[in-house]
Motif scaffolding. Structure first.
Motif, PDB file in Angstrom:
ATOM      1  N   THR A  14       1.011  -1.397   0.011  1.00 53.89           N
ATOM      2  CA  THR A  14      -0.104  -0.091  -0.139  1.00 53.89           C
ATOM      3  C   THR A  14       0.976   1.314   0.078  1.00 53.89           C
ATOM      4  O   THR A  14       0.473   2.395  -0.604  1.00 53.89           O
ATOM      5  N   ASN A 132      -5.637   3.373   1.122  1.00 50.85           N
ATOM      6  CA  ASN A 132      -6.302   2.887  -0.260  1.00 50.85           C
ATOM      7  C   ASN A 132      -7.495   4.123  -0.544  1.00 50.85           C
ATOM      8  O   ASN A 132      -7.619   4.418  -1.720  1.00 50.85           O
ATOM      9  N   GLU A 136      -7.325   6.139  -3.806  1.00 53.50           N
ATOM     10  CA  GLU A 136      -8.292   6.259  -4.936  1.00 53.50           C
ATOM     11  C   GLU A 136      -8.815   7.972  -5.010  1.00 53.50           C
ATOM     12  O   GLU A 136      -8.913   8.265  -6.338  1.00 53.50           O
TER      13      GLU A 136
END
Length: 229
Positions: A14, A132, A136
């Motif tokens: 990540t 995340n 995005e």
């Protein structure tokens, strides 16, 4: 330990994705943050290495204790039955207890770190979710900026200043998301270092201190035993 290993790998992937997304933001405003996030990979390697080392030590320490230390202490006990040297009996008892203590020290240290990990597991998983989500968001904003850039030549000149202002606001928002991502990663790294590195070492040091106090496993104690021989 497998769960912690999977969590660390997920965090490392990540961070790589977040750093890449930030590095593609127009301009250099987000580059320092992207570089800081990329450097966290080193810490994740250290944490992952400590987890793998703990797994190895569980097998190795048990093997050494029950293959060498405890059998040797039993052998000294047998010699004591024939020779009747008090030093052999004392050394046999100390070695047996030492072998048992080092055998249980690693599992206990891992158990203590697991208890702390369980209390912070939800927070660490939330870190991945936040990262995340921010990634995005940054990717969507970059897509919007790209569309604005493509349509810029077709814009009327009166709207140029407004377009530039909106782009600047979008970049600022993306940088802010990057800062939030870096903060959450730093917190997760700090927790994992304490859980996987600091706690096991502290527990082992406590056991070493107990061994030294109770059984005199230091240079002076060894010298005294050799002198009695």
């Amino acid at each position: 330990m497998d769960d912690k290993k999977a969590t660390v790998i997920k965090l490392a992937s990540t961070t790589a994705a977040s750093s890449t997304a930030l590095s593609l933001i127009p301009g250099d405003a987000a580059m320092p943050i992207a570089n800081e996030i990329a450097e966290l990979a080193t810490y994740f390697i250290v944490i992952l290495g400590s987890i793998l080392l703990e797994k190895i030590l569980i097998a190795v320490v048990g093997y050494v204790s029950f293959t060498f230390i405890i059998p040797f202490s039993c052998l000294l006990g047998i010699f004591y039955l024939y020779i009747k040297k008090e030093v052999l009996r004392n050394l046999a008892i100390k070695l047996a207890i030492f072998g048992i203590i080092i055998f249980i020290a690693i599992p206990i240290s891992i158990q203590v770190s697991d208890l702390i990990y369980d209390s912070y597991q939800a927070s660490i998983e939330q870190t991945v979710e936040i990262a995340n989500q921010n990634k995005e968001y940054i990717e969507e904003k970059k897509k919007d900026l790209s569309e604005k850039d493509q349509n810029w030549m077709g814009k009327i000149e009166d709207y140029l200043s407004d377009l530039t202002s909106k782009i600047g606001i979008d970049i600022s928002e993306m940088v802010k998301k990057g800062e939030d991502t870096l903060t959450t990663f730093l917190e997760a790294v700090a927790v994992l270092i304490i859980i996987s590195c600091v706690i096991p070492i502290v527990v082992i040091l406590i056991f070493a201190w107990i061994i030294k106090i109770l059984f005199s496993f230091d240079s002076n104690g060894v010298s005294t035993i050799l002198g009695k021989r």
